[in-house]
Design an enzyme around this catalytic site. Structure first.
Site, PDB file in Angstrom:
ATOM      1  N   ASP A 136       0.575  -1.349  -0.355  1.00 57.66           N
ATOM      2  CA  ASP A 136      -0.086   0.187   0.062  1.00 57.66           C
ATOM      3  C   ASP A 136       0.711   0.724   0.047  1.00 57.66           C
ATOM      4  O   ASP A 136       2.552   0.881   0.467  1.00 57.66           O
ATOM      5  CB  ASP A 136      -0.777  -0.478   1.305  1.00 57.66           C
ATOM      6  CG  ASP A 136      -1.884  -0.908   1.103  1.00 57.66           C
ATOM      7  OD1 ASP A 136      -2.808  -1.110   0.092  1.00 57.66           O
ATOM      8  OD2 ASP A 136      -3.158  -1.414   2.268  1.00 57.66           O
ATOM      9  N   GLN A 165      -1.086   7.215  -5.834  1.00 53.25           N
ATOM     10  CA  GLN A 165      -2.049   7.593  -5.711  1.00 53.25           C
ATOM     11  C   GLN A 165      -2.382   8.971  -6.648  1.00 53.25           C
ATOM     12  O   GLN A 165      -0.878  10.254  -6.734  1.00 53.25           O
ATOM     13  CB  GLN A 165      -2.100   8.336  -4.676  1.00 53.25           C
ATOM     14  CG  GLN A 165      -1.723   7.421  -3.347  1.00 53.25           C
ATOM     15  CD  GLN A 165      -1.911   7.917  -2.263  1.00 53.25           C
ATOM     16  OE1 GLN A 165      -2.641   7.654  -1.241  1.00 53.25           O
ATOM     17  NE2 GLN A 165      -0.369   7.963  -1.494  1.00 53.25           N
ATOM     18  N   ARG A 186      -1.634  -0.794  -8.654  1.00 54.42           N
ATOM     19  CA  ARG A 186      -2.887  -0.536  -8.051  1.00 54.42           C
ATOM     20  C   ARG A 186      -2.860   0.879  -8.446  1.00 54.42           C
ATOM     21  O   ARG A 186      -2.421   1.579  -7.737  1.00 54.42           O
ATOM     22  CB  ARG A 186      -3.581  -0.694  -6.633  1.00 54.42           C
ATOM     23  CG  ARG A 186      -4.299  -0.401  -6.118  1.00 54.42           C
ATOM     24  CD  ARG A 186      -5.043  -0.416  -5.089  1.00 54.42           C
ATOM     25  NE  ARG A 186      -5.026  -1.778  -4.166  1.00 54.42           N
ATOM     26  CZ  ARG A 186      -4.371  -2.136  -3.376  1.00 54.42           C
ATOM     27  NH1 ARG A 186      -4.009  -0.743  -2.560  1.00 54.42           N
ATOM     28  NH2 ARG A 186      -4.647  -3.466  -2.811  1.00 54.42           N
ATOM     29  N   GLY A 190      -6.603   8.820  -3.922  1.00 57.69           N
ATOM     30  CA  GLY A 190      -5.849   8.907  -3.144  1.00 57.69           C
ATOM     31  C   GLY A 190      -6.563   9.239  -1.623  1.00 57.69           C
ATOM     32  O   GLY A 190      -8.014  10.307  -1.537  1.00 57.69           O
ATOM     33  N   ALA A 191      -6.092   8.903  -0.388  1.00 59.75           N
ATOM     34  CA  ALA A 191      -6.628   9.291   0.691  1.00 59.75           C
ATOM     35  C   ALA A 191      -6.545  10.080   1.713  1.00 59.75           C
ATOM     36  O   ALA A 191      -6.464  10.470   2.667  1.00 59.75           O
ATOM     37  CB  ALA A 191      -6.885   7.245   1.593  1.00 59.75           C
ATOM     38  N   THR A 228     -11.421   2.199  -7.798  1.00 55.48           N
ATOM     39  CA  THR A 228     -12.204   3.189  -7.932  1.00 55.48           C
ATOM     40  C   THR A 228     -13.580   3.231  -7.599  1.00 55.48           C
ATOM     41  O   THR A 228     -13.723   1.938  -8.142  1.00 55.48           O
ATOM     42  CB  THR A 228     -12.010   4.769  -8.851  1.00 55.48           C
ATOM     43  OG1 THR A 228     -12.438   5.661  -9.636  1.00 55.48           O
ATOM     44  CG2 THR A 228     -12.672   3.276 -10.484  1.00 55.48           C
ATOM     45  N   HIS A 229     -14.720   3.969  -7.362  1.00 58.32           N
ATOM     46  CA  HIS A 229     -15.309   3.590  -6.679  1.00 58.32           C
ATOM     47  C   HIS A 229     -17.074   4.344  -8.380  1.00 58.32           C
ATOM     48  O   HIS A 229     -17.789   4.752  -7.806  1.00 58.32           O
ATOM     49  CB  HIS A 229     -16.407   3.991  -6.001  1.00 58.32           C
ATOM     50  CG  HIS A 229     -15.397   2.784  -4.591  1.00 58.32           C
ATOM     51  ND1 HIS A 229     -14.452   3.593  -3.800  1.00 58.32           N
ATOM     52  CD2 HIS A 229     -15.665   1.631  -3.957  1.00 58.32           C
ATOM     53  CE1 HIS A 229     -14.180   2.435  -3.367  1.00 58.32           C
ATOM     54  NE2 HIS A 229     -14.442   1.247  -3.384  1.00 58.32           N
ATOM     55  N   ARG A 290     -11.252   7.630   7.814  1.00 59.68           N
ATOM     56  CA  ARG A 290     -10.379   8.201   6.707  1.00 59.68           C
ATOM     57  C   ARG A 290     -11.818   7.364   5.053  1.00 59.68           C
ATOM     58  O   ARG A 290     -11.978   8.290   4.515  1.00 59.68           O
ATOM     59  CB  ARG A 290      -9.260   7.354   6.118  1.00 59.68           C
ATOM     60  CG  ARG A 290      -7.806   7.857   6.896  1.00 59.68           C
ATOM     61  CD  ARG A 290      -6.977   7.228   5.944  1.00 59.68           C
ATOM     62  NE  ARG A 290      -6.171   5.658   6.661  1.00 59.68           N
ATOM     63  CZ  ARG A 290      -5.865   5.312   6.967  1.00 59.68           C
ATOM     64  NH1 ARG A 290      -5.645   5.921   8.441  1.00 59.68           N
ATOM     65  NH2 ARG A 290      -5.431   3.705   7.277  1.00 59.68           N
ATOM     66  N   ARG A 291     -11.866   6.244   5.528  1.00 58.26           N
ATOM     67  CA  ARG A 291     -13.458   6.082   4.546  1.00 58.26           C
ATOM     68  C   ARG A 291     -14.001   7.235   4.475  1.00 58.26           C
ATOM     69  O   ARG A 291     -14.939   7.541   3.726  1.00 58.26           O
ATOM     70  CB  ARG A 291     -13.720   4.315   5.083  1.00 58.26           C
ATOM     71  CG  ARG A 291     -12.896   3.174   4.233  1.00 58.26           C
ATOM     72  CD  ARG A 291     -12.071   3.082   3.355  1.00 58.26           C
ATOM     73  NE  ARG A 291     -11.485   3.966   3.126  1.00 58.26           N
ATOM     74  CZ  ARG A 291     -10.051   4.348   3.863  1.00 58.26           C
ATOM     75  NH1 ARG A 291      -9.332   2.796   4.467  1.00 58.26           N
ATOM     76  NH2 ARG A 291      -9.488   5.158   3.098  1.00 58.26           N
TER      77      ARG A 291
END
Length: 310
Positions: A136, A165, A186, A190-191, A228-229, A290-291
């Site tokens: 990650d 990211q 991946r 970016g979070a 991605t969503h 974070r989510r």
């Protein structure tokens, strides 16, 4: 939404808020919808169910920012146990693992050496289980060290995945460097809350960067992992795969557990490879915050769960 996002990221570092949330049972609604449980058994039960539905997983044992080497050693052991259980369950072809280098000691004194050796131990265990590891990405201060460790791991474990990211200015160049044959990358938005000096802060600019990066990866000879969503970005990814003549299985989509499950199954039904990011463990609080920061509209659901009697 930016003030809400910043507040949630601040909450993710608040010991007081964590204490309040941590008094709730893990089965409380919103928590359970993002994190299936605290144990390996919980994670593998969900991974097995998803595999039966045609969805792959990447399993993350939650925990980061270790402050003692003993914590990093414990994280390695947790991954070894997880990988043993993956092998026992016959999930080696359907489940890989995701690892944060800060959990393996990257921020300690001499951290690059410590994290690399710990990551090697996990990669060896993954190879023995018939699967692989994706490393990650974390905040921008660790990008160079993370990519250096990935490069070192790939010398012995070439299938080791990297994460990039799109919100960082540097990422398009990093995609070009990592788009070669056999490279698993991946790509996510970016979070982390990054300064404007190193990252795009406007959502539209982040999306444009994501598309530029995606073009680089799809036109390359590696294995893009499209994390991605966003419906529009998913549509663009499918179109780019077609443009560059990519066969199904030469790339994949990735989404978080609990986010757009119907869309995950739709993609599988369309013949796409879909992998679900599946976190578990006792250190779920920072991950959850974070989510919520990524999707502030979920805050009302979370607050409702705080007063739930379930």
């Amino acid at each position: 939404m930016r003030p809400v996002r910043e507040a949630l990221l601040l909450m993710s570092r608040s010991a007081v808020v964590k204490q309040v949330v941590s008094t709730l049972p893990l089965s409380a609604g919103i928590v359970r919808s993002y994190v299936p449980g605290e144990t390996v058994r919980d994670a593998l039960a969900v991974a097995g169910r998803l595999a039966a539905e045609g969805l792959d997983t990447t399993i993350d044992h939650l925990g980061e920012d270790t402050v003692e080497e003993s914590q990093a050693t414990a994280a390695v052991q947790a991954y070894r146990i997880l990988l043993d259980r993956i092998a026992d369950a016959g999930l080696g072809t359907r489940a890989e693992v995701s690892v944060k280098l800060s959990a393996l000691g990257l921020r300690l004194e001499g951290g690059e050496t410590i994290a690399l050796e710990n990551a090697r131990r996990i990669c060896r265990a993954a190879a023995g289980a018939g699967t692989t590891v994706t490393v990650d990405m974390e905040d921008h201060t660790l990008t160079d060290a993370t990519l250096a460790i990935v490069a070192a791991l790939r010398e012995d474990f070439p299938s080791t995945g990297a994460v990039l990211q799109a919100h960082l200015h540097r990422t398009e160049a990093d995609c070009r460097a990592l788009s070669g044959a056999g490279s698993r990358v991946r790509l996510c938005k970016g979070a982390y809350d990054e300064p404007a000096e190193v990252a795009f802060t406007d959502p539209d600019d982040v999306d444009r960067s994501y598309v530029r990066c995606l073009k680089v990866l799809m036109s390359g000879s590696g294995h893009p992992m499209v994390a991605t969503h966003d419906p529009r970005l998913i549509e663009i990814a499918v179109a780019l795969a077609s443009r560059y003549g990519r066969a199904p299985g030469t790339y994949e989509f990735q989404m978080l557990y609990g986010i757009r499950p119907a869309e995950q199954r739709r993609l599988v039904g369309d013949g796409e490879r879909m992998r679900v990011y599946l976190p578990y463990g006792e250190e779920w609080y920072g991950y959850l915050m974070r989510r919520l920061a990524e999707r502030p509209q979920n805050l009302s659901l979370f607050l409702t769960s705080l007063i739930s009697k379930k």
